[in-house]
Design a protein around this motif. Structure first.
Motif, mmCIF file in Angstrom:
data_model
loop_
_atom_site.group_PDB
_atom_site.id
_atom_site.type_symbol
_atom_site.label_atom_id
_atom_site.label_comp_id
_atom_site.label_asym_id
_atom_site.label_seq_id
_atom_site.Cartn_x
_atom_site.Cartn_y
_atom_site.Cartn_z
ATOM 1 N N GLU A 189 0.833 -1.189 -0.126
ATOM 2 C CA GLU A 189 0.076 0.070 0.036
ATOM 3 C C GLU A 189 0.937 1.383 0.113
ATOM 4 N N ASP A 232 0.359 7.778 -6.544
ATOM 5 C CA ASP A 232 -1.084 8.304 -7.000
ATOM 6 C C ASP A 232 -1.771 7.743 -8.336
ATOM 7 N N LEU A 290 2.652 2.425 -3.427
ATOM 8 C CA LEU A 290 1.942 3.056 -4.668
ATOM 9 C C LEU A 290 2.142 4.507 -4.782
ATOM 10 N N ARG A 322 -2.409 4.151 -7.810
ATOM 11 C CA ARG A 322 -3.732 3.800 -7.133
ATOM 12 C C ARG A 322 -4.816 3.956 -7.982
ATOM 13 N N GLU A 323 -4.832 4.865 -9.219
ATOM 14 C CA GLU A 323 -6.143 4.999 -9.817
ATOM 15 C C GLU A 323 -5.919 3.784 -11.014
#
Length: 213
Positions: A202, A207, A205, A210-211
């Motif tokens: 987690e 941004d 990652l 994450r998308e």
């Protein structure tokens, strides 16, 4: 992405730095290792090849983005970087102790590099006439691995290792690549969920990553 978004990157006082693409799977794999080790490192994100800083040109003779600098040491081959980090920061260990199992770990990562990352290069490069076939091959290749994860908790082992760090970024990107695993690959999907739930994954990652899901 701001520096504080990535926990292992402490910036001040860090003697180690990593040039990393913000969405490249191989760069992500190295960030996973760094997060597992909670290494004091400065991450310098480079969005694309055309935006490489001048000092990176001097450090890396192959002009690739992924480059680790630790004092006078400069590394730019992902497998060498992964093993160096595991030896430099031995806790938690991500490589087996005995020579035979270590050799197998290297072989697994070599095969992932050849058989899986090679297909990803075709998909991300959107090669005319080749990307769609590469998607099909990648889906089939991963599906064929499913029995492995029905026997052990992680890749060919009950302990998390560099092999998992290397494979996880590809599994994270499957939907972004337009790949859906068939129902019979439930063992592989369960494995992916276990890896994605790790705190270090987690933290690794960006941004943009994450998308992707």
């Amino acid at each position: 992405m701001e520096p504080d978004d990535f926990v292992p990157r402490l910036g001040r006082g860090a003697v180690m730095s990593l040039y990393s693409a913000d969405a490249e799977p191989v760069s992500h794999a190295i960030r996973v290792v760094l997060a597992e080790k909670a290494v004091n490192v400065e991450i310098r994100f480079v969005s694309n090849q055309d935006e490489r800083p001048e000092d990176l040109h001097a450090l890396n003779p192959y002009d690739s983005i992924l480059t680790l600098v630790d004092r006078d040491l400069v590394l730019y081959e992902p497998q060498i970087i992964m093993e160096y980090l595991d030896e430099r920061f031995p806790h938690p260990p991500l490589m087996p102790v005995d020579p035979v199992t270590r050799a197998n770990s290297r072989l697994y990562r070599y095969r992932i590099q050849r058989d899986i990352y090679g297909l990803v290069d075709l998909i991300e490069g959107d090669v005319a006439g080749g990307a769609e076939e590469a998607r099909r091959q990648l889906r089939d290749h991963l599906t064929a691995l499913t029995p492995v994860f029905e026997q052990t908790r992680f890749f060919m082992a009950d302990e998390y290792s560099l092999v998992d760090c290397y494979l996880a970024p590809i599994l994270w990107r499957l939907l972004a690549y337009g790949i859906r695993l068939p129902p019979r690959s439930r063992g592989l999907r369960a494995y992916a969920d276990r890896v994605f739930e790790r705190e270090a994954f987690e933290r690794s990652l960006t941004d943009i990553e994450r998308e992707m899901r």
